[in-house]
Design a protein around this motif. Structure first.
Motif, short mmCIF file in Angstrom:
data_model
loop_
_atom_site.label_atom_id
_atom_site.label_comp_id
_atom_site.label_asym_id
_atom_site.label_seq_id
_atom_site.Cartn_x
_atom_site.Cartn_y
_atom_site.Cartn_z
N ALA A 162 0.83 -1.21 0.00
CA ALA A 162 0.00 0.00 0.00
C ALA A 162 0.86 1.26 0.00
O ALA A 162 0.61 2.20 -0.76
CB ALA A 162 -0.92 -0.01 1.22
N ASP A 163 1.90 1.27 0.84
CA ASP A 163 2.76 2.46 0.92
C ASP A 163 3.50 2.70 -0.39
O ASP A 163 3.59 3.84 -0.88
CB ASP A 163 3.77 2.30 2.07
CG ASP A 163 3.12 2.37 3.43
OD1 ASP A 163 1.99 2.88 3.51
OD2 ASP A 163 3.73 1.91 4.41
N VAL A 164 4.06 1.64 -0.96
CA VAL A 164 4.86 1.79 -2.19
C VAL A 164 3.99 2.21 -3.36
O VAL A 164 4.34 3.12 -4.13
CB VAL A 164 5.60 0.48 -2.51
CG1 VAL A 164 6.24 0.55 -3.89
CG2 VAL A 164 6.67 0.22 -1.45
N LEU A 165 2.84 1.57 -3.55
CA LEU A 165 1.97 1.93 -4.67
C LEU A 165 1.42 3.34 -4.53
O LEU A 165 1.27 4.06 -5.53
CB LEU A 165 0.83 0.92 -4.80
CG LEU A 165 1.22 -0.51 -5.22
CD1 LEU A 165 -0.03 -1.35 -5.45
CD2 LEU A 165 2.08 -0.50 -6.46
N LYS A 166 1.13 3.73 -3.32
CA LYS A 166 0.63 5.10 -3.11
C LYS A 166 1.73 6.11 -3.44
O LYS A 166 1.49 7.10 -4.14
CB LYS A 166 0.16 5.29 -1.67
CG LYS A 166 -0.50 6.65 -1.39
CD LYS A 166 -1.04 6.71 0.02
CE LYS A 166 -1.84 7.99 0.25
NZ LYS A 166 -1.04 9.21 0.02
N TYR A 167 2.93 5.86 -2.95
CA TYR A 167 4.05 6.78 -3.20
C TYR A 167 4.43 6.78 -4.68
O TYR A 167 4.68 7.83 -5.28
CB TYR A 167 5.26 6.36 -2.36
CG TYR A 167 6.55 7.02 -2.77
CD1 TYR A 167 6.86 8.31 -2.34
CD2 TYR A 167 7.46 6.34 -3.59
CE1 TYR A 167 8.05 8.91 -2.74
CE2 TYR A 167 8.65 6.93 -3.98
CZ TYR A 167 8.95 8.22 -3.55
OH TYR A 167 10.12 8.81 -3.95
N SER A 168 4.47 5.61 -5.31
CA SER A 168 5.00 5.48 -6.66
C SER A 168 4.01 5.82 -7.75
O SER A 168 4.38 6.31 -8.82
CB SER A 168 5.52 4.05 -6.87
OG SER A 168 6.46 3.70 -5.89
N LEU A 169 2.72 5.54 -7.50
CA LEU A 169 1.73 5.70 -8.56
C LEU A 169 0.68 6.77 -8.27
O LEU A 169 0.35 7.56 -9.15
CB LEU A 169 1.03 4.36 -8.81
CG LEU A 169 1.92 3.21 -9.30
CD1 LEU A 169 1.11 1.94 -9.39
CD2 LEU A 169 2.55 3.55 -10.64
N VAL A 170 0.15 6.76 -7.06
CA VAL A 170 -0.95 7.68 -6.74
C VAL A 170 -0.45 9.09 -6.50
O VAL A 170 -1.01 10.06 -7.01
CB VAL A 170 -1.74 7.18 -5.52
CG1 VAL A 170 -2.87 8.14 -5.18
CG2 VAL A 170 -2.30 5.78 -5.79
N ASP A 171 0.66 9.21 -5.73
CA ASP A 171 1.15 10.54 -5.35
C ASP A 171 2.19 11.10 -6.32
O ASP A 171 2.65 12.22 -6.17
CB ASP A 171 1.77 10.50 -3.95
CG ASP A 171 0.73 10.20 -2.88
OD1 ASP A 171 -0.47 10.36 -3.19
OD2 ASP A 171 1.11 9.82 -1.76
N SER A 172 2.61 10.33 -7.29
CA SER A 172 3.58 10.81 -8.27
C SER A 172 3.24 10.26 -9.64
O SER A 172 2.46 9.31 -9.76
CB SER A 172 5.00 10.40 -7.87
OG SER A 172 5.12 8.99 -7.84
N LYS A 173 3.84 10.81 -10.66
CA LYS A 173 3.54 10.39 -12.02
C LYS A 173 4.25 9.09 -12.35
O LYS A 173 5.45 8.96 -12.15
CB LYS A 173 3.98 11.48 -13.01
CG LYS A 173 3.56 11.21 -14.44
CD LYS A 173 3.95 12.35 -15.34
CE LYS A 173 3.53 12.08 -16.78
NZ LYS A 173 3.91 13.20 -17.68
N ALA A 174 3.49 8.12 -12.83
CA ALA A 174 4.07 6.81 -13.16
C ALA A 174 4.61 6.84 -14.58
O ALA A 174 3.90 7.16 -15.53
CB ALA A 174 3.00 5.73 -13.03
N GLU A 175 5.89 6.51 -14.72
CA GLU A 175 6.52 6.51 -16.03
C GLU A 175 7.24 5.17 -16.25
O GLU A 175 7.63 4.49 -15.30
CB GLU A 175 7.52 7.66 -16.15
CG GLU A 175 6.87 9.04 -16.04
CD GLU A 175 7.88 10.17 -16.15
OE1 GLU A 175 9.08 9.87 -16.03
OE2 GLU A 175 7.47 11.33 -16.35
N GLY A 176 7.43 4.84 -17.50
CA GLY A 176 8.19 3.65 -17.85
C GLY A 176 7.44 2.35 -17.64
O GLY A 176 8.06 1.28 -17.56
N LEU A 177 6.11 2.39 -17.56
CA LEU A 177 5.31 1.18 -17.36
C LEU A 177 4.90 0.61 -18.70
O LEU A 177 4.62 1.35 -19.66
CB LEU A 177 4.08 1.48 -16.52
CG LEU A 177 4.30 2.02 -15.11
CD1 LEU A 177 2.98 2.23 -14.39
CD2 LEU A 177 5.20 1.09 -14.30
#
Length: 541
Positions: free
Chosen positions: A415-430
């Motif tokens: 939950a912490d990682v996905l929130k930090y990596s995807l929800v609270d910041s722009k996801a790139e390189g996926l």
């Protein structure tokens, strides 16, 4: 405990063995019993001679059941045929054929809803019969062995089936689909009972244990300590606060609210065949079979063996209380995001277990600090795991990030990682492969009970859908061209994996339950549910 004994052979010449018996659920004063001479006989308690004899089966009787109003009797046979008997006319109403081998169990619909009947068989199938049409309207498959018991939920919306394979399958009668499967061991299930007031179900097993299941969370609540013999029958009282379990040499009662063994009753029965609570008279009644005879037992619920109860309590694990709820409130247990407790941690796990002396401050502090290192180690482990995974993400190694999350299997870190990596910041390189893996992680969050985790899971799934929806849809619906295109086939495979991942969320009971909440999570879940429905439809055009 008092009882009345009835000899099958005296009233049914030619028969030698009583094969099954059941107590009338309304009066508790009548018994229907089957034998190996193809008879179904009706008895009234206190009378030695049977009231009537029903004949019509071509093979031995294997199971019997009363309708809730005691106006009909349902009987199943070794050949698989089920006959519906009208007791007033003493004639068969219909003969239901469809099972390929012995009918092992029969369950009538709850009182006031007598249009349907459920049966299980050694052919591994469960069937639902419409008594108006006199036909099978649904066959549920999936058990890997004979079905030992079927049971309707009190509201008539669900059917549970349990078998030799040790699995309980929960079927939604409105959609004719299996919605969940409970399993904790391979021990055959011998009996089941829905709690009449709570969203729970209990199952008795060959391994001498009663398991208690939560239909709200679709999870396991607790287990009783092993009994002396396999569990034969279980039932709840009308309030749903006491569970009774019977073996061939004992009867026990369990206090669901406090998680205690509340009664151990002296018994001399053998071969327990039925067990019911007569709340009006404050008794529990049971039937036992012994060769050519059966016995009707009654036990005053206020009388038990106190000494045995105290001794046995020492080894009984806690059975948590389930909150009383209506069918419309069948929602996942939910911990609001504004809870003062840390998410995913139970503060009580780190508090002293015993009462502390108020007058000794130093002793109180020392007792509290005994568990201080435990909570610190939990928090430290979570922090280290989250930092490690985030470091993978920060350097753009998405594969390592997802792999680490799967290996750790720690929902709080996910939950912490996905929130930090995807929800609270722009996801790139996926890419498409990442999409399917991330959506599967998001489903685990949506299936949890914590509001903050659920919200993160929904947001992540929504982001993935928004980012990859067009490419998945266009790839899956595009016409297939001639020749071999390996790159297109690989892209198709990845898109299909994405579709499977999104569909698993759409079909998840957790998403449907969260969509019924009247809060922000409910609004987000409704929006995701609607988007997924449209997306899945688009891919099948």
């Amino acid at each position: 405990m008092i009882h009345f004994e009835f000899d099958i052979a005296l009233s049914a010449p030619g028969s030698s063995i009583a094969t099954c018996a059941t107590i009338g659920p309304r009066s508790f004063q009548v018994v229907a019993a089957g034998d190996d001479a193809k008879n179904i006989r009706l008895w009234k308690i206190t009378r030695k001679e049977s009231l009537l004899n029903l004949q019509g089966h071509s093979s031995d009787i294997t199971t019997v059941a009363f309708s809730p109003n005691e106006e009909e009797v349902y009987s199943g046979s070794f050949g698989g045929t089920v006959i519906i008997w009208d007791l007033k006319s003493q004639r068969p109403i219909s003969s239901l054929k469809g099972h390929m081998s012995s009918c092992t169990t029969i369950a009538p619909f709850p009182a006031g809803q007598q249009n349907y009947l459920a049966t299980g068989s050694t052919d591994c199938n469960v069937k639902i019969w419409d008594l108006r049409k006199k036909a099978c309207v649904q066959t549920f498959k999936g058990h890997r062995g004979p079905v030992n018991v079927v049971e309707f939920s009190p509201d008539g919306n669900f059917l549970a089936s349990g078998g030799v394979d040790g699995n309980i399958k929960l079927w939604d009668l409105n959609t004719s689909r299996k919605i969940f499967e409970f399993s904790i061991s391979n021990s055959p299930i011998t009996c089941m009972s829905f709690n009449p007031q709570h969203l729970t179900i209990a199952s008795g097993h060959q391994d001498r244990v009663v398991q208690y299941w939560d239909m709200e969370n679709f999870g396991h609540i607790s287990s009783t300590a092993p009994d002396s013999l396999p569990i034969q029958r279980i039932c709840f009282d009308d309030d749903g606060t006491v569970l009774f379990s019977a073996t061939n040499d004992s009867l026990k009662s369990w206090d669901i609210e406090h998680g205690d063994l509340s009664g151990v009753y002296e018994t001399t029965w053998r071969g327990v065949e039925d067990l019911k609570v007569n709340s009006k008279d404050g008794m529990i009644v049971g039937l036992s079979i012994n060769g050519t005879s059966f016995a009707y037992w009654t036990q005053d619920l206020n009388a038990n063996t106190a000494a045995a109860r105290i001794e046995e309590q020492k080894v009984v694990p806690n059975i948590p209380k389930a909150k009383k709820k209506s069918k419309s409130d069948m929602m996942t247990s939910f911990v609001a995001a504004n809870s003062e407790e840390p998410v995913g941690l139970d503060v009580n796990d780190f508090m002293p277990r015993n009462a502390l002396p108020v007058e000794n401050t130093e002793e109180i502090i020392n007792e509290i600090y005994k568990n201080h290192s435990s909570i610190l180690s939990v928090i430290k482990r979570r922090t280290e795991n989250a930092s490690l995974v985030v470091s993978y993400w920060a350097r753009g190694d998405v594969n390592a990030t997802i792999s680490a999350l799967n290996m750790m299997n720690d929902i709080s870190v996910t939950a912490d990682v996905l929130k930090y990596s995807l929800v609270d910041s722009k996801a790139e390189g996926l890419n498409l492969e990442h999409c399917a893996l991330i959506v599967n992680l998001a489903k685990g969050l949506i299936d949890s009970k914590y509001e903050s985790y659920i919200r993160t899971g929904i947001n992540v799934a929504s982001l993935m859908l928004k980012q990859f929806r067009d490419i998945v849809t266009s790839t899956l619906v595009a016409p297939v061209m001639g020749g071999v295109d390996l790159s297109r086939e690989e892209r198709m495979r990845k898109c299909e994996n994405c579709l499977i991942a999104f569909t698993s969320i759409y079909d998840s009971p957790s998403l449907a339950k969260n969509a019924n909440r009247e809060n922000q999570v409910g609004a987000l879940a409704k929006e995701l549910q609607k988007s997924l429905e449209t997306f899945i439809w688009e891919t099948k055009r």
